[in-house]
Design an enzyme around this catalytic site. Structure first.
Site, mmCIF file in Angstrom:
data_model
loop_
_atom_site.group_PDB
_atom_site.id
_atom_site.type_symbol
_atom_site.label_atom_id
_atom_site.label_comp_id
_atom_site.label_asym_id
_atom_site.label_seq_id
_atom_site.Cartn_x
_atom_site.Cartn_y
_atom_site.Cartn_z
ATOM 1 C CB SER A 145 -0.857 -0.004 1.268
ATOM 2 O OG SER A 145 -1.518 1.233 1.436
ATOM 3 C CE1 TYR A 158 -4.270 -2.004 5.411
ATOM 4 C CE2 TYR A 158 -3.493 0.195 4.823
ATOM 5 C CZ TYR A 158 -3.983 -1.051 4.448
ATOM 6 O OH TYR A 158 -4.178 -1.344 3.107
HETATM 7 P P1 NDP Z 1 -11.236 -5.990 -0.271
HETATM 8 O O1 NDP Z 1 -11.761 -5.868 1.120
HETATM 9 O O2 NDP Z 1 -12.183 -5.784 -1.393
HETATM 10 O O3 NDP Z 1 -10.511 -7.400 -0.465
HETATM 11 C C1 NDP Z 1 -9.779 -7.999 0.543
HETATM 12 C C2 NDP Z 1 -9.626 -9.478 0.217
HETATM 13 O O4 NDP Z 1 -8.868 -10.096 1.270
HETATM 14 C C3 NDP Z 1 -10.954 -10.190 0.137
HETATM 15 O O5 NDP Z 1 -10.949 -11.055 -0.972
HETATM 16 C C4 NDP Z 1 -11.014 -10.980 1.424
HETATM 17 O O6 NDP Z 1 -11.721 -12.199 1.201
HETATM 18 C C5 NDP Z 1 -9.552 -11.273 1.653
HETATM 19 N N1 NDP Z 1 -9.254 -11.649 3.034
HETATM 20 C C6 NDP Z 1 -9.420 -10.919 4.157
HETATM 21 N N2 NDP Z 1 -9.062 -11.668 5.239
HETATM 22 C C7 NDP Z 1 -8.668 -12.873 4.755
HETATM 23 C C8 NDP Z 1 -8.194 -14.054 5.357
HETATM 24 N N3 NDP Z 1 -8.060 -14.177 6.675
HETATM 25 N N4 NDP Z 1 -7.877 -15.095 4.562
HETATM 26 C C9 NDP Z 1 -8.019 -15.007 3.221
HETATM 27 N N5 NDP Z 1 -8.465 -13.912 2.593
HETATM 28 C C10 NDP Z 1 -8.786 -12.863 3.363
HETATM 29 O O7 NDP Z 1 -10.036 -4.942 -0.344
HETATM 30 P P2 NDP Z 1 -8.896 -4.681 -1.453
HETATM 31 O O8 NDP Z 1 -9.166 -5.400 -2.684
HETATM 32 O O9 NDP Z 1 -8.728 -3.227 -1.481
HETATM 33 O O10 NDP Z 1 -7.631 -5.292 -0.692
HETATM 34 C C11 NDP Z 1 -6.657 -6.083 -1.348
HETATM 35 C C12 NDP Z 1 -5.278 -5.653 -0.868
HETATM 36 O O11 NDP Z 1 -5.003 -4.340 -1.332
HETATM 37 C C13 NDP Z 1 -5.114 -5.605 0.657
HETATM 38 O O12 NDP Z 1 -3.877 -6.145 1.012
HETATM 39 C C14 NDP Z 1 -5.145 -4.104 0.946
HETATM 40 O O13 NDP Z 1 -4.452 -3.775 2.118
HETATM 41 C C15 NDP Z 1 -4.460 -3.571 -0.302
HETATM 42 N N6 NDP Z 1 -4.683 -2.153 -0.550
HETATM 43 C C16 NDP Z 1 -5.916 -1.672 -0.890
HETATM 44 C C17 NDP Z 1 -6.111 -0.332 -1.101
HETATM 45 C C18 NDP Z 1 -7.453 0.235 -1.406
HETATM 46 O O14 NDP Z 1 -7.628 1.474 -1.359
HETATM 47 N N7 NDP Z 1 -8.444 -0.586 -1.756
HETATM 48 C C19 NDP Z 1 -5.006 0.639 -1.018
HETATM 49 C C20 NDP Z 1 -3.748 0.027 -0.658
HETATM 50 C C21 NDP Z 1 -3.614 -1.304 -0.461
HETATM 51 P P3 NDP Z 1 -12.669 -12.963 2.253
HETATM 52 O O15 NDP Z 1 -13.270 -11.927 3.150
HETATM 53 O O16 NDP Z 1 -13.656 -13.637 1.349
HETATM 54 O O17 NDP Z 1 -11.762 -13.932 2.947
#
Ligand code: NDP
Length: 248
Positions: A145, A158
């Site tokens: 991020s 975070y």
């Molecule tokens: P979302 O919340 O849309 O997606 C997060 C994903 O992580 C989901 O598919 C969720 O699936 C999965 N997840 C969460 N906990 C677990 C777990 N214990 N085991 C397996 N899967 C898990 O957010 P983003 O797409 O934005 O996030 C993706 C990445 O991008 C993250 O690392 C986030 O920190 C990073 N990021 C995002 C930004 C943004 O503005 N969106 C900016 C900077 C970084 P499920 O709940 O089905 O398990």
């Protein structure tokens, strides 16, 4: 999908593929002709995505995955190997962002961020690295991020997890001695469900303004696809992608 893509497609395991950036990355990499194993806890979402990708001519399978459990991540990578015969790329994307001021002492949320964002990535590395080393090559993509480069109020834990993912990625790159490619992808604000998990009311409100200008998740998927598409001798180490004009 072209015939050339079918011949050259890689096997890619993606964590957190049930929404946001992981889902967009799955769609993009499938369209590029790669073969995918998609992991997350919400298997209904994964199954739907697999159906859509398959209907478009892509190749994907889904498996329930909780990245906080090392054994599950190991089994996830093993399943990709069993299904497709190899694992070329591991995308450690799963993440959570329950922001709050430290003084609120939401320690369970701190633990969850450490477990998913940091331990989850370590579990992914531990699962994929031996398999890739045994084959003599592979590519680990860690989704970090802009919070890996700067700290802001309510985001201390975070940011700590994302700084840590950046440090891990750099350490892994230095130790990989030419065989394993390592890419750190650091998105700025991107449309996804990430902010839905913020329980602290003040942090939630603040995020509404902060996140009003956001990239589509496909922009991050494109960056990952770019790194994956490079020839084997080219290692794209870091990509930071922000909305135009964003200071965050
Ligand atoms: P979302 O919340 O849309 O997606 C997060 C994903 O992580 C989901 O598919 C969720 O699936 C999965 N997840 C969460 N906990 C677990 C777990 N214990 N085991 C397996 N899967 C898990 O957010 P983003 O797409 O934005 O996030 C993706 C990445 O991008 C993250 O690392 C986030 O920190 C990073 N990021 C995002 C930004 C943004 O503005 N969106 C900016 C900077 C970084 P499920 O709940 O089905 O398990």
């Amino acid at each position: 999908m072209t015939n050339t893509a079918e011949r050259t497609g890689k096997v890619v395991a993606i964590t957190g593929a049930s929404s946001g950036i992981g889902e967009a990355t799955a769609r993009r990499l499938a369209a590029d002709g790669h073969r995918l194993l998609l992991g997350a806890r919400r298997t209904d979402r994964l199954e739907r995505l697999v159906k859509e990708i398959t209907a478009e001519g892509g190749t994907a399978a889904a498996r329930r995955l909780d990245v906080t459990r090392a054994a599950e991540v190991r089994e996830f990578v093993a399943a990709a190997g069993e299904q497709y015969g190899q694992v070329d790329v591991m995308v450690n994307n799963a993440g959570v962002m329950p922001l709050s001021p430290l003084a609120e002492l939401r320690t369970a949320e701190w633990d969850r961020m450490i477990d998913v964002n940091l331990r989850g990535v370590l579990h992914g590395i531990a699962a994929a690295l031996p398999v890739m080393r045994a084959r003599g090559g592979g590519h680990i993509v860690n989704v970090s991020s802009v919070a890996a480069y700067e700290v802001s109020p309510t985001a201390a834990v975070y940011c700590a997890t994302k700084f840590a993912v950046r440090a891990l990625s750099e350490g892994l790159r230095q130790e990989s001695a030419g065989s394993i490619r390592v890419t750190l992808v650091s998105p700025g604000v991107t449309e996804s469900e990430l902010a839905d998990g913020i329980a602290d009311p003040a942090a939630r409100e603040e995020m509404r303004t902060y996140r009003s200008v956001a990239l589509p998740a496909s922009a991050i998927a494109d960056a990952i696809a770019y790194a994956v598409a490079q020839p084997p001798e080219v290692d794209v180490n870091e990509i930071v992608v922000r909305p135009v004009g964003s200071n965050q």
